[in-house]
Design a protein around this motif. Structure first.
Motif, short mmCIF file in Angstrom:
data_model
loop_
_atom_site.label_atom_id
_atom_site.label_comp_id
_atom_site.label_asym_id
_atom_site.label_seq_id
_atom_site.Cartn_x
_atom_site.Cartn_y
_atom_site.Cartn_z
N ARG A 1 5.68 6.91 -1.66
CA ARG A 1 6.38 5.64 -1.48
C ARG A 1 7.87 5.92 -1.41
O ARG A 1 8.39 6.79 -2.10
CB ARG A 1 6.05 4.66 -2.62
N LEU A 2 8.55 5.19 -0.52
CA LEU A 2 9.97 5.40 -0.33
C LEU A 2 10.72 4.98 -1.58
O LEU A 2 10.51 3.90 -2.13
CB LEU A 2 10.46 4.62 0.89
N ASP B 1 8.91 9.15 -3.44
CA ASP B 1 8.37 9.28 -4.79
C ASP B 1 6.87 9.54 -4.65
O ASP B 1 6.21 8.94 -3.80
CB ASP B 1 8.64 7.97 -5.56
N LEU B 2 6.34 10.46 -5.46
CA LEU B 2 4.92 10.81 -5.42
C LEU B 2 4.29 10.41 -6.74
O LEU B 2 4.24 11.20 -7.69
CB LEU B 2 4.74 12.31 -5.17
N PRO B 3 3.80 9.17 -6.84
CA PRO B 3 3.33 8.67 -8.14
C PRO B 3 2.12 9.42 -8.69
O PRO B 3 1.92 9.48 -9.90
CB PRO B 3 3.01 7.19 -7.87
N THR B 4 1.27 9.98 -7.81
CA THR B 4 0.12 10.73 -8.28
C THR B 4 0.43 12.21 -8.51
O THR B 4 -0.47 13.00 -8.80
CB THR B 4 -1.06 10.60 -7.30
N VAL B 5 1.70 12.57 -8.35
CA VAL B 5 2.27 13.86 -8.71
C VAL B 5 1.87 14.99 -7.77
O VAL B 5 2.71 15.63 -7.15
CB VAL B 5 1.93 14.29 -10.16
N PHE B 6 0.57 15.25 -7.64
CA PHE B 6 0.12 16.48 -7.03
C PHE B 6 -0.26 16.30 -5.55
O PHE B 6 -0.89 15.31 -5.18
CB PHE B 6 -1.10 17.04 -7.78
N TRP B 7 0.12 17.29 -4.74
CA TRP B 7 -0.45 17.43 -3.41
C TRP B 7 -1.86 18.00 -3.58
O TRP B 7 -2.11 18.81 -4.47
CB TRP B 7 0.38 18.40 -2.57
N ARG C 1 0.85 -1.19 0.00
CA ARG C 1 0.00 0.00 0.00
C ARG C 1 0.89 1.24 0.00
O ARG C 1 2.11 1.15 0.25
CB ARG C 1 -0.92 0.03 1.22
N LEU C 2 0.30 2.39 -0.27
CA LEU C 2 1.02 3.65 -0.26
C LEU C 2 0.62 4.45 0.98
O LEU C 2 -0.56 4.72 1.19
CB LEU C 2 0.71 4.47 -1.52
N PRO C 3 1.58 4.82 1.82
CA PRO C 3 1.23 5.65 2.98
C PRO C 3 0.82 7.05 2.55
O PRO C 3 1.16 7.51 1.46
CB PRO C 3 2.53 5.67 3.80
#
Length: 278
Positions: free
Chosen positions: A115-116, A137-143, A95-97
């Motif tokens: 994800r680390l 790493d931020l796979p969904t890109v946006f905050w 899962r992604l924290p």
């Protein structure tokens, strides 16, 4: 500077077991994915603008101590236990924290799936203190804002908005807006003011007392009773989007806008959206 949580655990720990350090970096700009199309007999490549971004990244630095949950020194083994607690938070499997950022002085926090990205080696200053640097790493890109904000039209067949004031400050693409269009309605077209991308729905007329809910982010549409924001009958078969998908994008002044055109009758239309940030 603000502060962070990871899966709801404060990274500025009230007991002093760990705290955000100056190794925390400012967010980097996610690279646009640049299309490269060559045309025989033409120099260079086709001048196509990017339409999506690559994954983002963010680095959080932490000072870790030997404090216990009670806020008192527990020795070297407690330091190791605190590190292990952070390992479990930062690098779960399957899962992604959720990483949250709470800007100083802002009532709204921002959230992103993380994800680390690499192995992490603690730097030990002494037997009771260490420092970590966690590259995410931020796979969904946006905050994104945690909560959606609503914009509501008057009763109209054509709703054009160029500056949604409560979405001002957006710097990323809003990929998950939701539009509520009450009946009677036979077709709907929503167009992003900045890029011209659109999403369309047409089908059997949605009658008065029911509404069409369009969720472009998951390519879905539902017929609902009243104006229900969950559930409903799937009518996604009438939905279509352009080749580059649909989202809401800020202009150079960080303003969001769209045009919604409907047939079948006028109505009070609603858009729910969360601001997005690079």
């Amino acid at each position: 500077m603000g502060t962070y949580t990871l899966d709801g655990v404060p990274l500025d720990d009230p007991a002093g077991r760990w705290a955000v350090s100056d190794k925390t970096l400012l967010p980097g700009l996610p690279a646009p994915v640049v299309p490269s199309v060559t045309i025989p007999g033409v120099h260079g490549t086709a001048p196509l603008p990017p339409t999506v971004r690559a994954a983002g990244s963010h680095t959080v630095g932490l000072i870790v101590t030997d404090n216990t949950e009670g806020g008192v020194s527990g020795g070297h083994q407690q330091l190791r236990a605190n590190l292990e607690r952070l390992w479990a938070l930062a690098a779960p499997l399957g899962r992604l924290p959720e990483l949250r950022y709470y800007p100083t002085g802002d009532a709204y926090y921002r959230t992103v799936a993380a994800r680390l990205l690499a192995a992490v080696e603690p730097e030990m200053f002494d037997p009771f203190t260490a420092e970590l640097v966690l590259p995410f790493d931020l796979p969904t890109v946006f905050w994104r804002d945690a909560d959606a904000r609503e914009n509501v039209s008057t009763s109209t067949s054509s709703w054009s908005i160029t500056n949604a004031a409560n979405l001002a400050g957006t710097t990323g693409s809003i990929t998950d807006p939701v539009f509520m269009v009450p009946g009677p309605v036979a077709s709907v077209v929503v167009t992003d003011a900045t890029t011209g991308r659109s999403v369309r729905w047409s089908g059997a007329t949605i009658p008065s007392g029911s509404s069409l809910r369009i969720e472009p982010g998951i390519l879905a549409a539902y017929r609902v009773t009243g104006t229900a924001w969950t559930g409903g009958t799937d009518v996604s078969g009438g939905l279509s989007v352009g080749p580059n998908g649909f989202d809401l994008n800020p202009n150079t002044n960080q303003r969001i806008g769209w045009t919604l055109t409907r047939t079948g009758g006028a109505g009070v239309n609603t858009c729910r959206a969360r601001r997005a940030f690079l």
